[in-house]
Design an enzyme around this catalytic site. Structure first.
Site, mmCIF file in Angstrom:
data_model
loop_
_atom_site.group_PDB
_atom_site.id
_atom_site.type_symbol
_atom_site.label_atom_id
_atom_site.label_comp_id
_atom_site.label_asym_id
_atom_site.label_seq_id
_atom_site.Cartn_x
_atom_site.Cartn_y
_atom_site.Cartn_z
ATOM 1 N N GLY A 29 0.798 -0.935 0.618
ATOM 2 C CA GLY A 29 -0.341 0.324 0.084
ATOM 3 C C GLY A 29 0.874 1.386 -0.074
ATOM 4 N N GLN A 82 3.046 9.853 0.264
ATOM 5 C CA GLN A 82 4.228 9.163 0.943
ATOM 6 C C GLN A 82 5.584 9.302 0.237
ATOM 7 O OE1 GLN A 82 1.779 5.266 1.937
ATOM 8 N NE2 GLN A 82 4.011 5.060 3.382
ATOM 9 N N CYS A 140 5.991 -0.278 7.350
ATOM 10 C CA CYS A 140 5.190 0.798 6.909
ATOM 11 C C CYS A 140 6.358 1.475 5.690
ATOM 12 C CB CYS A 140 4.988 2.074 7.195
ATOM 13 S SG CYS A 140 4.250 3.556 6.656
ATOM 14 N N LEU A 141 6.632 2.099 4.132
ATOM 15 C CA LEU A 141 7.021 2.478 3.474
ATOM 16 C C LEU A 141 8.086 3.484 4.140
ATOM 17 C CD1 LEU A 141 5.823 1.266 -0.060
ATOM 18 C CD2 LEU A 141 7.550 -0.104 1.088
ATOM 19 N N HIS A 171 -2.384 7.838 6.426
ATOM 20 C CA HIS A 171 -2.079 8.355 6.138
ATOM 21 C C HIS A 171 -2.611 9.515 5.261
ATOM 22 C CE1 HIS A 171 1.850 6.749 6.237
ATOM 23 N NE2 HIS A 171 1.509 5.660 5.756
ATOM 24 N N HIS A 181 -4.872 2.293 7.096
ATOM 25 C CA HIS A 181 -3.639 1.571 7.082
ATOM 26 C C HIS A 181 -3.465 3.291 6.652
ATOM 27 C CE1 HIS A 181 0.425 1.089 7.999
ATOM 28 N NE2 HIS A 181 0.779 1.977 6.264
ATOM 29 N N GLU A 182 -3.933 3.168 4.814
ATOM 30 C CA GLU A 182 -3.119 3.912 4.027
ATOM 31 C C GLU A 182 -3.981 5.371 3.885
ATOM 32 O OE1 GLU A 182 -0.622 4.082 2.217
ATOM 33 O OE2 GLU A 182 -0.329 1.940 2.918
#
Length: 169
Positions: free
Chosen positions: A46, A51, A94-95, A140, A136-137
């Site tokens: 994701g 991000q 998370c990235l 963000h 989660h996304e």
């Protein structure tokens, strides 16, 4: 399509509330394509626009594994319109917080409303890992990181590690 640089915490852009997408046009479609390419290359499941430094309400997710055909979802202005009363816990990463993981509890299933790549309103019922990833996304897009759902002590330890990583110490 282009691979974009992923923003790493504690970059302030990750704490911003993203702006709604007015129209899904060629610019937004290119953003979605770039986000998918960036996510797959990372590799991740994701990615939210913030991000990669773009404060628009756009996310991409794909929880298929390497052995399966890709099943990406590109969502503009995603909004959870229903969530289950049952919760499940996943070890999230998370990235934007490389190599950091923590168990987070979230609703086990959700229904999300969004605009697809053609600007058409869609609804998706998701459960298990897909539900977790979408939540989660969307977090963000609201300036919330998965570590905001864990204890202050654990969050502090993770941020300390990330500051060392980003300052090259």
């Amino acid at each position: 399509m282009a691979i974009r640089e992923i923003v790493i915490a504690p970059d302030p852009v990750l704490k911003k509330v993203c702006d709604p997408v007015e129209t899904v046009d060629d610019g937004i479609r290119t953003l979605m394509d770039d986000m998918l390419e960036t996510m797959y290359k990372a590799p991740g499941i994701g990615l939210a626009a913030c991000q990669i430094g773009v404060t628009k309400r756009v996310i991409v997710v794909d929880v298929s594994d390497d052995k399966e055909e890709k099943r990406p979802y590109c969502m503009a202005n995603p909004e959870i319109i229903w969530e289950s009363e049952e919760y499940s816990a996943y070890q999230e990463g998370c990235l934007s917080l490389p190599e950091q993981y923590a168990e987070v509890e979230r609703p086990a299933a959700v229904r999300v409303s969004y605009l697809d790549q053609n600007g058409k309103r869609q609804e998706l019922d998701a459960d298990d890992l897909l539900a977790t990833c979408i939540q989660h996304e969307i977090d963000h897009l609201n300036g919330v990181l998965f570590i905001d759902h864990i204890s202050k002590l654990k969050r502090g330890m993770i941020m300390k590690k990330l500051k060392k990583l980003t300052s090259g110490q």
